[in-house]
Design an enzyme around this catalytic site. Sequence first.
Site, PDB file in Angstrom:
ATOM      1  N   ASP A   1      28.002  93.690  58.555  1.00  0.00           N
ATOM      2  CA  ASP A   1      27.287  92.410  58.504  1.00  0.00           C
ATOM      3  C   ASP A   1      27.667  91.563  59.718  1.00  0.00           C
ATOM      4  OD1 ASP A   1      25.968  90.093  57.718  1.00  0.00           O
ATOM      5  OD2 ASP A   1      26.576  90.272  55.630  1.00  0.00           O
ATOM      6  N   ASP A   2      26.712  91.352  60.626  1.00  0.00           N
ATOM      7  CA  ASP A   2      26.921  90.520  61.815  1.00  0.00           C
ATOM      8  C   ASP A   2      27.823  91.168  62.863  1.00  0.00           C
ATOM      9  OD1 ASP A   2      25.458  88.695  60.380  1.00  0.00           O
ATOM     10  OD2 ASP A   2      26.966  87.111  60.385  1.00  0.00           O
TER      11      ASP A   2
ATOM     12  N   CYS B   1      20.168  88.240  58.312  1.00  0.00           N
ATOM     13  CA  CYS B   1      20.578  89.187  57.273  1.00  0.00           C
ATOM     14  C   CYS B   1      19.427  89.712  56.426  1.00  0.00           C
ATOM     15  CB  CYS B   1      21.615  88.539  56.360  1.00  0.00           C
ATOM     16  SG  CYS B   1      23.107  87.980  57.200  1.00  0.00           S
TER      17      CYS B   1
ATOM     18  N   ASP C   1      23.463  94.867  60.356  1.00  0.00           N
ATOM     19  CA  ASP C   1      22.157  94.268  60.053  1.00  0.00           C
ATOM     20  C   ASP C   1      21.659  93.381  61.187  1.00  0.00           C
ATOM     21  OD1 ASP C   1      24.008  92.233  59.676  1.00  0.00           O
ATOM     22  OD2 ASP C   1      23.291  91.682  57.680  1.00  0.00           O
ATOM     23  N   ASN C   2      22.536  92.897  62.026  1.00  0.00           N
ATOM     24  CA  ASN C   2      22.172  92.130  63.222  1.00  0.00           C
ATOM     25  C   ASN C   2      23.398  92.016  64.110  1.00  0.00           C
ATOM     26  OD1 ASN C   2      22.149  89.844  60.722  1.00  0.00           O
ATOM     27  ND2 ASN C   2      23.601  89.423  62.368  1.00  0.00           N
TER      28      ASN C   2
END
Length: 530
Positions: free
Chosen positions: A62-63, A96, A322-323
Amino acid sequence: MGKWTVWGAVVALLTVSAPAGSAATATAREAAAAARSAHPTWSGQGARAATEKPNIIFILTDDLDAADIAKFPNISKLLTAQGTTFSRFFVTNPWCCPSRSSILRSQSVHNHQVSSNRFPSGGFPKFHPMEGSTVGTWMRQAGYRTALLGKYLNEYPAGKATYIPPGWDEWAVPVTALYQEYGYRLNANGGIAPHGFAPEDYLADVLTRKAVDFAAKDGPFFLYLSPVAPHRPAHYAPRHENAFADAKAPRTPSFNQEDVSAEPEWIRRRKPLSNKVIKEIDRHYRDRLRAMLGVDDMVGTLVSELTRTGKLSNTYIFFTSDNGFHLGHHRLRPGKTTPFEEDIRVPMIVRGPGVPAGHTVRELGSSVDFAATFADLAGGRLPEFCEGRSLVPLLFGDAVPWRNAALVEFVQPDYAPGTPPTYNVLRTDRYSYVEYATGERQLYDLSADPYQLRNLAAVAEPELIRRLSEWLGRLRTCQGATCRTASVAPPSGTLAELSTIRPVNAGWSQNPVPMAPLMPATPDLWRRKS
């Protein structure tokens, strides 16, 4: 083919060949061919020919930006060194919930219409009506045991703490305190398990134990493993508190960028970062690295257990985010949601039987490709609304027709005025071209300006802008298979012709070319919502 499309035939829809391989690529192909011959269950044509299906583990952080993978020993040694890295892999949206919706559905944002993290424009409640057809249901239909462990979607469970979406045989997802790593409640297969603040409650470790137990059972499995690191507040395990004590955020040429005069207004209004802010960025950077060590331990434990049980040789492991994330780049405080490379490009590594070790793929990948790839490996089928391509041919060095442009879409919601205005990005091999709802543009020649320091939009050759804008317009209105064909070449002319247009024309600022209509023909998505 009726309602379903056999994914091995998708490539026949495309019309141009992939770039010729280098000598290094040829060597990688030879290695892959040897590996395939050692694993005869692989047909080489995008389907499993024998009875043994491979296991598939999908690790979604995540991130996590693409810059720091080498700092994590297990990820580096067990995935990067033993697998293939996609050096130009992009998300459909640098936020997200929209990004994860694209992974689950193999659709661009303008098609699944989950455009933010909160309802009504996004979040779990927006995605909920589509849950009957996701990568979970498709992999179960392909004969797999399925599990989703970790983060699902923002705003889950929306008041239904014991709810489990269709398609998942095992489920372990926090329903409170998602990003805290401690003090959360976990929906574990429909039962609510409270977790406190003891070292053994650390979420990454809890997910690791559950992943090991799930993988140990009989039968082919698909494991969607989604730790929350390094999402802020980036809480780390006590055992990692002394790591990276002297680390500082990378001081790339775009860090605290000096000249932003050619940028859109949302960038121009930002003041240079103060020393105080830079120190805070460095502190957050250290916390992110420490939090990622929990994921690194997860990778090490999984590979060790798969080796012990004899399953590693028939297991594919995918690792991504996710990014991305920016940390002081372009005068921006830590965050995401921007069209810059730091936010839209993510790490992506694959290891598994027949996948070349230490190899790099430069073709443009997209997060819509994951479901197509998993289905290809599993011998499964996907609905016709899916947009992605199977990455399997690229993993094995096969020359296949491929995309030459990737689409990124972002919709600014009313509840987040600090995010950039609504925009769309066309990312090609050479250019990053951005159109905003404000009428502003960005154009970066990444071959000469990889850090995106010079926005050429005001001085670019009009014909170049016209063709890029037209191509972007085609992609942001595509659906299903038309997205695959639209990404191959610009609507007007050829790629070869596009490459001959010089990027800069000194007289361009006096003769601007109108943009194609910015909003695609899906007004429900692009209407400004909270």
